[in-house]
Design a protein around this motif. Sequence first.
Motif, PDB file in Angstrom:
ATOM      1  N   THR A 128       0.842  -1.199   0.000  1.00 27.22           N
ATOM      2  CA  THR A 128       0.000   0.000   0.000  1.00 27.22           C
ATOM      3  C   THR A 128       0.875   1.246   0.000  1.00 27.22           C
ATOM      4  OG1 THR A 128      -1.764  -1.131   1.199  1.00 27.22           O
ATOM      5  CG2 THR A 128      -1.800   1.275   1.219  1.00 27.22           C
ATOM      6  N   ILE A 129       0.640   2.118  -0.972  1.00 28.97           N
ATOM      7  CA  ILE A 129       1.371   3.385  -1.081  1.00 28.97           C
ATOM      8  C   ILE A 129       0.434   4.490  -0.613  1.00 28.97           C
ATOM      9  CG2 ILE A 129       2.498   4.988  -2.664  1.00 28.97           C
ATOM     10  CD1 ILE A 129       2.779   2.453  -4.555  1.00 28.97           C
ATOM     11  N   ARG A 130       0.811   5.181   0.442  1.00 28.21           N
ATOM     12  CA  ARG A 130      -0.038   6.235   0.997  1.00 28.21           C
ATOM     13  C   ARG A 130       0.463   7.603   0.527  1.00 28.21           C
ATOM     14  NH1 ARG A 130      -3.469   3.896   4.473  1.00 28.21           N
ATOM     15  NH2 ARG A 130      -2.858   1.858   5.289  1.00 28.21           N
ATOM     16  N   MET A 131      -0.479   8.413   0.080  1.00 30.95           N
ATOM     17  CA  MET A 131      -0.139   9.742  -0.440  1.00 30.95           C
ATOM     18  C   MET A 131      -1.088  10.760   0.162  1.00 30.95           C
ATOM     19  SD  MET A 131       0.088  10.965  -4.430  1.00 30.95           S
ATOM     20  CE  MET A 131       0.821  12.548  -4.876  1.00 30.95           C
ATOM     21  N   ASP A 132      -0.580  11.584   1.062  1.00 34.04           N
ATOM     22  CA  ASP A 132      -1.376  12.647   1.698  1.00 34.04           C
ATOM     23  C   ASP A 132      -0.757  13.978   1.298  1.00 34.04           C
ATOM     24  OD1 ASP A 132      -2.802  14.382   3.228  1.00 34.04           O
ATOM     25  OD2 ASP A 132      -2.413  13.392   5.147  1.00 34.04           O
ATOM     26  N   VAL A 133      -1.500  14.772   0.532  1.00 33.00           N
ATOM     27  CA  VAL A 133      -0.944  16.018  -0.020  1.00 33.00           C
ATOM     28  C   VAL A 133      -1.336  17.248   0.797  1.00 33.00           C
ATOM     29  CG1 VAL A 133      -0.856  15.061  -2.333  1.00 33.00           C
ATOM     30  CG2 VAL A 133      -2.886  16.337  -1.612  1.00 33.00           C
ATOM     31  N   GLY A 134      -2.089  17.050   1.880  1.00 29.55           N
ATOM     32  CA  GLY A 134      -2.522  18.200   2.674  1.00 29.55           C
ATOM     33  C   GLY A 134      -3.522  19.045   1.910  1.00 29.55           C
ATOM     34  N   ALA A 135      -3.408  20.376   2.037  1.00 24.20           N
ATOM     35  CA  ALA A 135      -4.322  21.298   1.345  1.00 24.20           C
ATOM     36  C   ALA A 135      -3.660  21.798   0.069  1.00 24.20           C
ATOM     37  CB  ALA A 135      -4.677  22.464   2.250  1.00 24.20           C
ATOM     38  N   LEU A 136      -4.351  21.647  -1.065  1.00 19.57           N
ATOM     39  CA  LEU A 136      -3.782  22.042  -2.353  1.00 19.57           C
ATOM     40  C   LEU A 136      -4.827  22.709  -3.245  1.00 19.57           C
ATOM     41  CD1 LEU A 136      -1.434  19.225  -3.738  1.00 19.57           C
ATOM     42  CD2 LEU A 136      -0.834  21.576  -3.212  1.00 19.57           C
ATOM     43  N   ASP A 137      -4.398  23.794  -3.895  1.00 20.06           N
ATOM     44  CA  ASP A 137      -5.194  24.425  -4.943  1.00 20.06           C
ATOM     45  C   ASP A 137      -4.764  23.803  -6.272  1.00 20.06           C
ATOM     46  OD1 ASP A 137      -6.408  26.042  -6.812  1.00 20.06           O
ATOM     47  OD2 ASP A 137      -5.306  27.861  -6.282  1.00 20.06           O
ATOM     48  N   VAL A 138      -5.695  23.115  -6.954  1.00 19.24           N
ATOM     49  CA  VAL A 138      -5.367  22.477  -8.232  1.00 19.24           C
ATOM     50  C   VAL A 138      -6.099  23.167  -9.385  1.00 19.24           C
ATOM     51  CG1 VAL A 138      -4.882  20.266  -7.132  1.00 19.24           C
ATOM     52  CG2 VAL A 138      -7.187  20.711  -8.008  1.00 19.24           C
ATOM     53  N   SER A 139      -6.393  24.440  -9.217  1.00 23.66           N
ATOM     54  CA  SER A 139      -7.127  25.171 -10.246  1.00 23.66           C
ATOM     55  C   SER A 139      -6.291  25.312 -11.518  1.00 23.66           C
ATOM     56  CB  SER A 139      -7.506  26.560  -9.741  1.00 23.66           C
ATOM     57  OG  SER A 139      -6.348  27.338  -9.518  1.00 23.66           O
ATOM     58  N   MET A 140      -6.980  25.598 -12.611  1.00 23.72           N
ATOM     59  CA  MET A 140      -6.314  25.740 -13.898  1.00 23.72           C
ATOM     60  C   MET A 140      -5.323  26.903 -13.888  1.00 23.72           C
ATOM     61  SD  MET A 140      -8.164  25.691 -17.607  1.00 23.72           S
ATOM     62  CE  MET A 140      -7.329  24.964 -19.007  1.00 23.72           C
ATOM     63  N   PHE A 141      -5.688  28.022 -13.275  1.00 24.64           N
ATOM     64  CA  PHE A 141      -4.762  29.146 -13.230  1.00 24.64           C
ATOM     65  C   PHE A 141      -3.547  28.825 -12.377  1.00 24.64           C
ATOM     66  CE2 PHE A 141      -3.139  33.136 -11.390  1.00 24.64           C
ATOM     67  CZ  PHE A 141      -2.648  33.686 -12.564  1.00 24.64           C
ATOM     68  N   ARG A 142      -3.748  28.077 -11.300  1.00 23.66           N
ATOM     69  CA  ARG A 142      -2.613  27.655 -10.473  1.00 23.66           C
ATOM     70  C   ARG A 142      -1.639  26.818 -11.302  1.00 23.66           C
ATOM     71  NH1 ARG A 142       1.363  27.540  -8.507  1.00 23.66           N
ATOM     72  NH2 ARG A 142       2.111  26.660  -6.554  1.00 23.66           N
TER      73      ARG A 142
END
Length: 240
Positions: A128-142
Amino acid sequence: MKKKRFLFALSLLGLCLLSSCDEGRIYDTVISSGEGGRTVKFTGRITGIETWPSGYTVAVAGFDPESEYALTSANVMPSSSDGNGMFQVVMSGVTDEVAEVELCVINRIRERVVTFDKVDCSETAEDTIRMDVGALDVSMFRAVQHSVFDSRCASCHGGSTSAAGGLYLTEGRSYGELVNVPSSSRPDVMRVKPGDAENSLLYQVLHENGHIRHDHQDILSAEPVLLSLIDDWINGGAQP
């Protein structure tokens, strides 16, 4: 006698055809697709998914080191959220070919457009590979800011003590400097005209329009996926 020989030969031909089908690549492909492998469990508080138009997908995807195309992916969709912005995605069947798992955007042909976060899983023995990215803005402008302005433009446009052409493309300033702002050299042309990429100065400069003098010819000439990203952002309304 001839009839018996004919029937015998026909039977042998049938057996050969069946044997060749059993040993073919189609059988191997079916057996290996999506079975076994590792599992990725992704969590993160994500915003900005809704800014991406049709043709782009925010996804958890696996890549090998040699390709820009995802070997496997799982979409990050509104149904993956608990309703409060926390997303959970499970992607199974991750083979040993996958060296890196990313939170990214891929296009219709599963080509990587931009990466927001990633995890190296090339040497892990865990199932099992765990991936926690926290809080992220993935908007197009970003994505535009991160992949184009930060890495290719900001060093001249605001990264030092001054900004070339009076245009700042640093994070936090770039949007207000571009959208619906007349060009300082051509006041009749907006730097970014929402919904109309071809009549935006940013488009004309990056696409090497022969009527405009500039020195930006090679910024994105070898990366059509990023040129398309900017064009689609503008034509989609240039959302922040």
